[in-house]
Design a protein around this motif. Structure first.
Motif, PDB file in Angstrom:
ATOM      1  N   ARG A  90      37.347  20.672  40.148  1.00 59.67           N
ATOM      2  CA  ARG A  90      36.907  21.641  41.150  1.00 59.67           C
ATOM      3  C   ARG A  90      37.520  21.319  42.507  1.00 59.67           C
ATOM      4  O   ARG A  90      37.851  22.200  43.291  1.00 59.67           O
ATOM      5  N   SER A 102      24.097  24.227  45.802  1.00 61.23           N
ATOM      6  CA  SER A 102      25.356  23.815  45.177  1.00 61.23           C
ATOM      7  C   SER A 102      25.596  22.327  45.356  1.00 61.23           C
ATOM      8  O   SER A 102      25.356  21.786  46.440  1.00 61.23           O
ATOM      9  N   THR A 103      26.052  21.676  44.329  1.00 59.02           N
ATOM     10  CA  THR A 103      26.556  20.299  44.447  1.00 59.02           C
ATOM     11  C   THR A 103      28.082  20.323  44.467  1.00 59.02           C
ATOM     12  O   THR A 103      28.730  19.925  45.424  1.00 59.02           O
ATOM     13  N   ARG A 104      28.665  20.814  43.370  1.00 59.47           N
ATOM     14  CA  ARG A 104      30.111  20.749  43.171  1.00 59.47           C
ATOM     15  C   ARG A 104      30.895  21.649  44.133  1.00 59.47           C
ATOM     16  O   ARG A 104      31.898  21.220  44.713  1.00 59.47           O
ATOM     17  N   THR A 105      30.450  22.881  44.284  1.00 55.82           N
ATOM     18  CA  THR A 105      31.231  23.818  45.094  1.00 55.82           C
ATOM     19  C   THR A 105      31.224  23.380  46.557  1.00 55.82           C
ATOM     20  O   THR A 105      32.249  23.405  47.236  1.00 55.82           O
ATOM     21  N   LEU A 122      28.424  22.849  34.696  1.00 53.43           N
ATOM     22  CA  LEU A 122      27.361  22.104  35.356  1.00 53.43           C
ATOM     23  C   LEU A 122      26.796  22.924  36.540  1.00 53.43           C
ATOM     24  O   LEU A 122      27.556  23.688  37.111  1.00 53.43           O
ATOM     25  N   PRO A 123      25.565  22.798  36.946  1.00 54.49           N
ATOM     26  CA  PRO A 123      24.597  21.856  36.400  1.00 54.49           C
ATOM     27  C   PRO A 123      24.109  22.261  35.005  1.00 54.49           C
ATOM     28  O   PRO A 123      23.929  23.441  34.729  1.00 54.49           O
ATOM     29  N   MET A 177      21.022  30.869  38.629  1.00 54.10           N
ATOM     30  CA  MET A 177      20.290  30.918  39.896  1.00 54.10           C
ATOM     31  C   MET A 177      19.888  32.357  40.209  1.00 54.10           C
ATOM     32  O   MET A 177      20.734  33.257  40.145  1.00 54.10           O
ATOM     33  N   HIS A 210      32.812  33.595  39.124  1.00 49.39           N
ATOM     34  CA  HIS A 210      32.957  32.252  39.699  1.00 49.39           C
ATOM     35  C   HIS A 210      34.415  31.814  39.488  1.00 49.39           C
ATOM     36  O   HIS A 210      34.717  30.931  38.678  1.00 49.39           O
ATOM     37  N   ARG A 258      29.043  31.573  48.862  1.00 48.26           N
ATOM     38  CA  ARG A 258      28.297  31.627  47.598  1.00 48.26           C
ATOM     39  C   ARG A 258      27.107  32.552  47.823  1.00 48.26           C
ATOM     40  O   ARG A 258      26.275  32.286  48.703  1.00 48.26           O
TER      41      ARG A 258
HETATM   42  N1   CP Z   1      29.747  24.414  38.774  1.00 46.80           N
HETATM   43  C1   CP Z   1      29.274  24.662  40.011  1.00 46.80           C
HETATM   44  O1   CP Z   1      29.640  25.620  40.681  1.00 46.80           O
HETATM   45  O2   CP Z   1      28.359  23.742  40.447  1.00 46.80           O
HETATM   46  P1   CP Z   1      27.478  23.826  41.782  1.00 46.80           P
HETATM   47  O3   CP Z   1      26.444  24.877  41.561  1.00 46.80           O
HETATM   48  O4   CP Z   1      26.891  22.451  41.924  1.00 46.80           O
HETATM   49  O5   CP Z   1      28.383  24.189  42.919  1.00 46.80           O
END
Ligand code: CP
Ligand code: NVA
Length: 321
Positions: A297, A56-59, A270-271, A234, A134, A107
């Protein structure tokens, strides 16, 4: 709205219209205030455990920064850091984590892991995504639309792509607020049956339009919002070849967008991978809200943490939904 303290945040199906509005109102309140440098630390001394079985980046960034900005301490636990479900049962991990933390975000792959955590932990569990839902993403998407249009009730929202976690949560969160949905998925990649059933009940309850189709042009026709996501979520990496074939006609192109309303906007959680949307649409500064969506977010998860752990009354006026 009644207090949300102590609740789990696993799916928006569990949240009433006024509760979703409260979460969004507070998100906007926090964005206006903390976004302008105000120090506000109602969660001082609180600890969040953030479990990630997937990348994950954003979460990760949004939950970690949001919790710290509210004065708390967030601990990130990657699959390499925690025994969860591998060396230790979910039940035992849930009990132990509850002794260390005030709230647990996870997650996971299967939704059942989140449901089990919620069963055995005596702290609120927040979904950071599962294969089914989500909900944090849906809050950010709805906030982004509210900010852009000034309201969300009656917005015609077209989904083009996979019947996945993202659209599941968007319809469960958007229908109570009166958003209308037309969902286009290839045959064999429809939304989960149990989500369709729940969504149909919500649409009836809130008198909102909800249709499912296999025709992207039909879904997008006259839409105010066009939304997509990766075709390969994923955990589905092995299905890549079959999915690329099945989704070939579901790419969001300029031509497809020209079927939508003139003022239509584009969303993507995204991504982004290359295949599901053209650069012309994705990077169109007039139409694409993807960067606002990503930033939101942070403010929405901040609102969720805050309401599950403390009382909060927004200082700004309630936005129109
Ligand atoms: N949109 C989102 O949840 O991005 P990540 O997978 O980077 O958390
Ligand atoms: N549907 C995607 C969303 C990523 C944020 C996935 O589950 O991988």
């Amino acid at each position: 709205a009644s207090s949300l303290i102590g609740r789990d945040f696993l799916t928006l199906k569990d949240y009433e219209k006024d509760e979703i509005e409260t979460l969004l109102w507070t998100a906007k309140d926090l964005k206006c205030r903390l976004g302008n440098g105000e120090i506000y630390e109602p969660l001082k001394g609180k600890v969040a455990s953030l479990i990630f079985q997937k990348r994950s980046t954003r979460t990760r960034l949004s939950s970690e920064t949001a919790f710290s900005l509210l004065g708390g301490k967030a601990c990130f636990l990657s699959p390499d850091d925690i025994h969860l479900g591998v060396n230790e049962t979910i039940r035992d991990s849930a009990v132990v984590l509850s002794r260390f933390s005030d709230v647990i975000l996870a997650r996971v792959y299967g939704q059942k892991v989140l449901d089990d955590l919620a069963n055995f932990a005596d702290r609120p569990i927040v979904s950071g995504l599962s294969d089914t839902y989500h909900p944090l993403q849906a809050l950010a998407d709805i906030l982004t639309l509210q900010e852009h249009f000034g309201y969300v009730k009656g917005l015609k929202c077209a989904w083009v792509g996979d019947g996945n976690n993202i659209i599941h949560s968007l319809i469960l969160g958007g229908l109570p607020l009166g958003m209308e949905f037309r969902v286009a998925t290839p045959s064999g990649y429809e939304c989960f049956d149990h989500v369709i059933k729940d969504a149909k009940n919500l649409a009836e309850k809130h008198q909102a339009t909800l249709t499912f189709t296999n025709n992207p042009f039909e879904a997008v026709s006259g839409a105010d919002v066009v939304v997509t996501d990766t075709w390969i979520s994923m955990g589905q990496e092995d299905e890549k070849e079959a999915r690329l074939k099945a989704f070939a006609d579901y790419r969001v192109t300029k031509k497809l967008m020209s079927n939508a309303s003139k003022e239509a906007v584009f969303l993507h959680c995204l991504p982004r991978k290359q295949e599901e949307v053209d650069d012309e649409v994705f990077y169109d500064p007039a139409r694409s809200l993807v960067w606002e969506e990503a930033e939101n977010r942070k403010w929405t998860v901040m609102s969720v943490f805050l309401h599950l752990l403390a009382n909060h009354r927004p200082l700004i006026n309630k936005p129109k939904f």
